[in-house]
Write an enzyme that holds these catalytic residues in place. Structure first.
Site, PDB file in Angstrom:
ATOM      1  N   GLU A  44       3.614  80.681  -1.772  1.00  0.00           N
ATOM      2  CA  GLU A  44       2.934  79.731  -0.879  1.00  0.00           C
ATOM      3  C   GLU A  44       3.086  80.095   0.594  1.00  0.00           C
ATOM      4  O   GLU A  44       3.383  79.238   1.423  1.00  0.00           O
ATOM      5  CB  GLU A  44       3.411  78.298  -1.170  1.00  0.00           C
ATOM      6  CG  GLU A  44       3.183  77.920  -2.624  1.00  0.00           C
ATOM      7  CD  GLU A  44       3.725  76.542  -3.019  1.00  0.00           C
ATOM      8  OE1 GLU A  44       4.233  75.819  -2.156  1.00  0.00           O
ATOM      9  OE2 GLU A  44       3.602  76.196  -4.219  1.00  0.00           O
TER      10      GLU A  44
ATOM     11  N   GLU B 265       1.561  78.955 -12.929  1.00  0.00           N
ATOM     12  CA  GLU B 265       2.075  77.563 -12.957  1.00  0.00           C
ATOM     13  C   GLU B 265       1.032  76.598 -13.503  1.00  0.00           C
ATOM     14  O   GLU B 265       0.873  75.478 -12.987  1.00  0.00           O
ATOM     15  CB  GLU B 265       2.495  77.122 -11.539  1.00  0.00           C
ATOM     16  CG  GLU B 265       3.515  78.031 -10.867  1.00  0.00           C
ATOM     17  CD  GLU B 265       4.024  77.522  -9.523  1.00  0.00           C
ATOM     18  OE1 GLU B 265       3.831  76.334  -9.209  1.00  0.00           O
ATOM     19  OE2 GLU B 265       4.613  78.328  -8.793  1.00  0.00           O
TER      20      GLU B 265
END
Ligand code: 9MR
Length: 321
Positions: free
Chosen positions: A117, A232
């Site tokens: 991220e 994910e």
């Protein structure tokens, strides 16, 4: 190609059915939180490997593979590390962290989310990267420094840049995909290896997937010699009216479109879901259903019964390339 799921050490002792579900269904088990810096490093002198070791050992002793998540994450940096303000000091600590952790797992953890991220949540041309302690203290070079350290620490490990919101339609998502590609090119131009881009796949049951854009993203990466990996996957169903049947039908449709986009450029490195059973997920904590009914984010329901989209994943990962 492996199907895998993220496991939480918290439930290893309390819930035998939890462990069995992973062993019944997975080729890959990875520690969901236990390898985050904040969990591994309560203070600067400590490396607390035991919880992650339990999961890695469980995977390896059952002949399964695993992955490492993650060395750099704005949400997983301990306070003592955020307090380091000298760029050279932070860089030394980052490199020492990566070397120590990858040395500990060399030969057992073959793929790592080196950075997680690092793309800005809503990027602008002047601010493409996440405003984090890493960016503020070291600047954009925290990314190549981390990949270089990982490459040196375990030359055989696959090195992945992992991020979210890479699969939907619209300019913000186009921009996020473009920044991911540009980060890959920048690493390669600097002579630093990157093997994969992780597309997290936190899907929203009501938000359409941009199948063509995901396919094109996969093709662009492939031309650079980099593979997609689903890291994910789960489904946020807080806006889906109705009950379990409607939730599962909506989840099936969005997962199908997502996998169509991802598989268009060839099989990804793996498909990993963020947990395995609706019994344990971050989603009801962060995005609970408005009607107060249980969320159904994962491929097995709360009683470990596979849903139709579990079958869909199995078909895709077992398909000959
Ligand atoms: O699912 C994870 C949850 O158990 C943790 O409390 C949380 C904070 O460490 O992180 C969650 O996992 C995140 C992952 O590491 C990065 N992408 C978003 C995931 C969901 O928030």
């Amino acid at each position: 190609m492996p199907y895998g799921a993220a496991m939480q050490a918290d439930y290893l002792d309390s819930d035998p059915a939890y462990v069995k579900a992973f062993l019944d269904h997975c080729d890959l088990i990875l520690p969901m939180n236990e390898l985050k810096v904040v969990m591994l490093r309560p203070d600067r002198d400590t490396f607390h490997f035991e919880p992650a070791d339990r999961i890695v050992d469980l995977a390896v002793s059952n002949g399964l593979t695993t992955r490492g998540h993650t060395h750099i994450w704005h949400g997983g940096t301990p306070a003592w590390m955020e307090a380091i303000t000298d760029p050279a000091d932070l860089e030394r600590e980052l490199v020492r962290h990566i070397e120590t952790v990858m040395d500990h797992y060399r030969g057992r953890v073959p793929s790592w989310d080196v950075v997680n991220e690092v793309i800005a949540h809503e990027p602008t041309p002047s601010q493409p990267l996440r405003d984090s302690t890493w960016l503020r203290t070291m600047g954009p070079r925290h990314i190549p420094v981390a990949f270089k350290a990982a490459q040196n620490a375990d030359p055989k490990a696959r090195l992945v840049l992992n991020d979210y919101d890479l699969e939907f339609k619209g300019p913000r998502y186009d921009q996020r995909r473009a920044i991911a590609l540009s980060l890959v090119r920048q690493l390669q131009d600097a002579g630093i290896r990157i093997d994969g881009v992780g597309i997290q796949g936190h899907l929203y049951a009501e938000i359409p997937i941009d199948i063509e854009a995901v396919a094109a993203f996969g093709e662009d990466l492939k031309r650079l010699g980099v593979r997609l990996i689903v890291t994910e996957l789960d489904v946020i169903d807080w806006n889906i009216p109705g009950g379990p049947a409607e939730q599962d039908a909506a989840a099936y449709a969005v997962v199908r479109d997502f996998l169509d986009g991802v598989f268009a450029s060839g099989p990804p490195e793996a498909v990993v879901t963020w947990g395995i059973t609706d019994r344990y997920s971050w989603i009801p904590d962060v995005m609970p259903r408005r009607d107060g009914q249980p969320t159904r984010p994962l491929p097995l329901d709360a009683n470990f019964r596979p849903k139709s989209w579990h079958e869909l994943i199995m078909q895709r990962v077992r398909l000959p390339a």
